[in-house]
Design an enzyme around this catalytic site. Structure first.
Site, PDB file in Angstrom:
ATOM      1  N   PHE A   1      15.546  19.314  -1.915  1.00 16.01           N
ATOM      2  CA  PHE A   1      14.198  19.018  -2.097  1.00 16.01           C
ATOM      3  C   PHE A   1      13.923  17.437  -1.629  1.00 16.01           C
ATOM      4  O   PHE A   1      13.063  17.340  -0.816  1.00 16.01           O
ATOM      5  CB  PHE A   1      13.658  18.778  -3.699  1.00 16.01           C
ATOM      6  CG  PHE A   1      12.350  18.364  -4.015  1.00 16.01           C
ATOM      7  CD1 PHE A   1      11.610  19.266  -4.073  1.00 16.01           C
ATOM      8  CD2 PHE A   1      12.538  17.203  -4.529  1.00 16.01           C
ATOM      9  CE1 PHE A   1      10.204  18.969  -4.429  1.00 16.01           C
ATOM     10  CE2 PHE A   1      11.115  16.870  -4.764  1.00 16.01           C
ATOM     11  CZ  PHE A   1       9.964  17.651  -4.830  1.00 16.01           C
TER      12      PHE A   1
ATOM     13  N   ARG B   1     -10.571   5.335   9.276  1.00 17.32           N
ATOM     14  CA  ARG B   1      -9.806   4.826   8.077  1.00 17.32           C
ATOM     15  C   ARG B   1      -8.614   4.128   9.354  1.00 17.32           C
ATOM     16  O   ARG B   1      -8.442   4.199  10.265  1.00 17.32           O
ATOM     17  CB  ARG B   1      -8.734   5.672   7.544  1.00 17.32           C
ATOM     18  CG  ARG B   1      -9.479   6.547   6.493  1.00 17.32           C
ATOM     19  CD  ARG B   1      -8.834   7.342   5.564  1.00 17.32           C
ATOM     20  NE  ARG B   1      -7.935   8.496   6.202  1.00 17.32           N
ATOM     21  CZ  ARG B   1      -8.378   9.715   6.266  1.00 17.32           C
ATOM     22  NH1 ARG B   1      -9.651  10.176   5.832  1.00 17.32           N
ATOM     23  NH2 ARG B   1      -7.701  10.394   7.208  1.00 17.32           N
TER      24      ARG B   1
ATOM     25  N   ARG C   1       2.101   8.803  12.481  1.00 15.12           N
ATOM     26  CA  ARG C   1       1.730  10.263  13.077  1.00 15.12           C
ATOM     27  C   ARG C   1       0.407  10.438  13.229  1.00 15.12           C
ATOM     28  O   ARG C   1      -0.335  10.966  14.053  1.00 15.12           O
ATOM     29  CB  ARG C   1       2.505  11.362  12.497  1.00 15.12           C
ATOM     30  CG  ARG C   1       2.197  12.648  12.776  1.00 15.12           C
ATOM     31  CD  ARG C   1       2.290  13.689  11.698  1.00 15.12           C
ATOM     32  NE  ARG C   1       1.663  13.668  10.650  1.00 15.12           N
ATOM     33  CZ  ARG C   1       2.058  14.063   9.416  1.00 15.12           C
ATOM     34  NH1 ARG C   1       3.123  14.810   9.303  1.00 15.12           N
ATOM     35  NH2 ARG C   1       1.276  13.911   8.371  1.00 15.12           N
TER      36      ARG C   1
ATOM     37  N   TYR D   1       0.842  -1.278  -0.137  1.00 14.48           N
ATOM     38  CA  TYR D   1      -0.008   0.071   0.153  1.00 14.48           C
ATOM     39  C   TYR D   1       0.860   1.263  -0.066  1.00 14.48           C
ATOM     40  O   TYR D   1       0.648   2.186  -0.930  1.00 14.48           O
ATOM     41  CB  TYR D   1      -1.022  -0.081   1.240  1.00 14.48           C
ATOM     42  CG  TYR D   1      -1.331   1.290   1.490  1.00 14.48           C
ATOM     43  CD1 TYR D   1      -2.836   1.575   0.485  1.00 14.48           C
ATOM     44  CD2 TYR D   1      -1.301   2.274   2.357  1.00 14.48           C
ATOM     45  CE1 TYR D   1      -3.387   2.801   0.785  1.00 14.48           C
ATOM     46  CE2 TYR D   1      -1.942   3.559   2.384  1.00 14.48           C
ATOM     47  CZ  TYR D   1      -2.701   3.643   1.600  1.00 14.48           C
ATOM     48  OH  TYR D   1      -3.590   4.957   1.666  1.00 14.48           O
TER      49      TYR D   1
END
Length: 651
Positions: free
Chosen positions: A499, A439, A429, A383
């Site tokens: 980045f 969920r 978290r 997932y």
């Protein structure tokens, strides 16, 4: 001609500015030579005076543009003080243009054929203009010296890559060019301050102009032939990013936090990654909307990549309260920008979008059948791969396609843990928020080792078992960290490194905050803004600094773990392995940057901070010394001019 040839060879498009300065000087002196045969023609005399007086402003503007590009090319943060390169260039060029307008008004008013009163008024206006020009030069030199000092610090910290160490002769050329322009400004101030009376001998002896105007301007131009910026400022970093790249991101509220990251990214990748992000965000918006029936949602997700080639496509079927609904309503704008992308970039985005859409469709079908969440760790990993790992693959392929990362990152599959680590951190978290929204992402394989059901994690009587469960979840995330660090060590372009490194540093800090923290099951935890700001700065300071960050937070996790925790040994071993890996990568990074072994900052695991390195005072003294020398020379020239003027007045 030399500047034109060099601009062509090095493809330095911005050299047109100094070419204009050279052209104006040539026109000025050519018409001056012509005026010797037509001494009564005031038109030729006016053209001569205007071009000679104003040509230095082009050279001045060129100096401003060169420093802006040097900041963007050499400084990792791409900023000096409050000035980003594009802002610096824009501000000082506009100020230079303002001075240009004042000087051209004064020059035309003081042109031959005007009355004495009008000429003196024009001279005063022109003197104000060149005085303002010199003031801007002094302000600019302050920024140039700050750049000088920061480059010395970067050299000492071993943060300059091998292709970015040739900065000195460009900066010295900048100093020299501005010094010669200053000499010429001082000469003009001396000339015009004495008025147009016969006591002022300067206008009646041409050698003054050739020595104190023509020669300094010739040197101010030639110095850039000796040290051509285009020879050093090579590659995509040599080009300032076009303004407004983040307009699409700014338009949609969903992208506010992502906007600064995109704007600071390499200009070659800013737009492709911006579009990539928006496309995946649109895909995710469809997947998250529980109001969309499966018979509509599934084909939307599976066929989403095909919509990228349909002009004007958008989707208005989201419920009104869906946060990012507006993105899909105006998705036709995203498609327009997608169609402008290079074929290589577009192919990568299309491929990743198709695979991610297929994975989301599979999970949407499972959810419709009542299969909520992952059962095994393998399903949990799969997932996370579909929702985040594919993003890491796509970004890495874009980096490699742009020539800003090593192909080994793809060949060795190092990109895989990047997205998994971030996604697993978010899932850990957000457990309370996800539970409130119905969920569940924590795998039953881990939950069942500690409590009976997912909901049992939130019961106060099970808080100890819940913390043990969270320890195992965090241990599962930590197993990706060593490969994450190896991936970051393989990035060579600074903006790409920033980045990628920034979210990874945020992730390890978030895991440390969640570790052994009972509040994890009561609220959504967030790191403090001050810590977040510090992490952004540290992440931009290179691989060594990132290693310090990971060692600092992993060390705190290791200190928190209790011997009674079932994951005690696993967490301890994982933390020690990460620290060893970080230490080795930091040392390798230092050796690679400086080109020889045993050089660079030492890594102190206990403190998690780079050791202090003396020498900042010497840097400051060196730069101040150079500034004092330039000021002394300028004052000496001004003093000579004053003495000459005084003697003429006596005569």
């Amino acid at each position: 001609m030399a500047h034109f040839v060099q601009a062509t060879i090095y493809k330095a498009g911005f050299a047109w500015v100094i070419l204009m300065g050279v052209a104006w000087e040539c026109v000025g002196y050519a018409t001056r030579a012509l005026s010797t045969r037509n001494q009564q023609d005031t038109t030729i005399a006016t053209v001569t005076q205007i071009f000679i007086l104003l040509a230095p402003l082009w050279v001045n503007a060129y100096c401003y543009m060169v420093l802006a590009r040097m900041i963007y090319f050499f400084i990792p943060e791409r900023q000096i003080g409050i000035f980003k390169p594009s802002l610096l260039a824009t501000v000082f060029v506009l100020l230079d243009f303002g001075s240009f307008i004042i000087q051209i008004i004064g020059g035309m008013s003081a042109s031959p054929g005007q009355s004495n009163e009008a000429a003196m008024k024009g001279i005063h206006i022109y003197m104000a203009g060149i005085g303002i020009q010199q003031f801007f030069i002094v302000c600019f030199l302050v920024l140039a010296m700050q750049f000088h000092r920061q480059m010395l610090q970067l050299e000492r910290a071993s943060r300059l890559f091998a292709d970015k160490r040739r900065w000195r002769h460009l900066l010295y050329a900048l100093y020299g060019s501005l010094l010669f322009i200053t000499v010429r400004i001082i000469y003009r101030l001396v000339e015009f301050s004495a008025g147009q009376t016969t006591d002022n001998l300067i206008p009646y002896h041409e050698w003054y102009m050739y020595v104190f105007d023509a020669v300094p301007m010739l040197l101010a131009i030639v110095v850039w032939n000796v040290a051509p910026p285009g020879a050093v400022l090579q590659g995509a970093d040599a080009k300032l990013p076009p303004s407004g790249l983040g307009k699409l991101l700014t338009f949609w509220n969903c992208c506010r936090s992502f906007n600064p990251v995109i704007n600071d990214l390499h200009p070659e990748l800013s737009l492709p990654i911006c579009i990539f992000y928006l496309i995946l965000r649109g895909l995710d918006t469809i997947e998250d909307d529980t109001s969309i029936p499966l018979d509509i949602k599934e084909p939307l997700l599976r066929d989403f990549k095909t919509y990228l080639d349909i002009d004007g496509w958008n989707y208005t079927g989201n419920r009104p309260e869906e946060k990012d609904r507006e993105l899909l309503v105006q998705f036709d704008n995203v498609i327009v920008e997608f169609r402008k992308m290079k074929p290589g970039y577009a192919g990568i985005v299309r491929d990743v979008t198709g695979r991610m859409g297929g994975g989301m469709a599979d999970y949407a079908r499972k959810a419709d059948l009542g299969i909520v969440g992952a059962v095994t760790i393998a399903e949990y990993d799969l997932y996370c791969w579909y929702v985040a790992g594919l993003v890491g693959e796509g970004l890495t392929r874009l980096f490699v396609e742009a020539g800003l990362a090593e192909t080994a990152l793809i060949e060795q599959g190092l990109y895989k843990p990047m997205g998994l680590f971030l996604q697993k951190t978010n899932i850990i978290r957000d457990i309370r928020e996800d539970r409130d929204d119905g969920r569940r992402f924590w795998p039953e394989e881990i939950i069942s080792r500690h409590v009976g059901t997912f909901d049992d994690l939130f019961e106060l009587e099970n808080r100890g078992d819940a913390l043990s469960c969270s320890s195992e979840m965090i241990l599962d995330a930590l197993r990706h960290v060593c490969v994450v660090l190896t991936y970051l060590a393989g990035l060579r372009e600074q903006s790409v490194f920033n980045f990628c490194a920034t979210p990874q540093c945020m992730a390890i800090a978030t895991l440390e905050l969640c570790f052994c923290n009972p509040a994890l099951f009561d609220q959504r935890l967030k790191i403090a803004k001050g810590d977040a700001l510090r992490l952004v700065v540290e992440a931009s300071q290179g691989m060594e600094s990132v290693c310090y960050v990971f060692c600092r937070y992993v060390g705190r996790i290791e200190q928190k773990i209790h011997p009674g925790d079932p994951c005690y040994l696993g967490v301890r071993d994982a933390c020690e392995e990460i620290q060893r890996s970080a230490r080795n990568l930091a040392l390798e990074s230092a050796e690679r940057v400086v080109g020889r072994k045993n050089e660079g900052k030492a890594l102190d695991i206990n403190e998690g901070e780079p050791k202090h390195q003396p020498g900042a005072f010497q840097d400051t003294r060196s730069v101040v010394g150079r500034a004092a020398s330039l000021t002394g020379i300028a004052l000496l020239i001004l003093g000579i001019g004053w003495l000459i003027t005084a003697r003429w007045n006596i005569a």
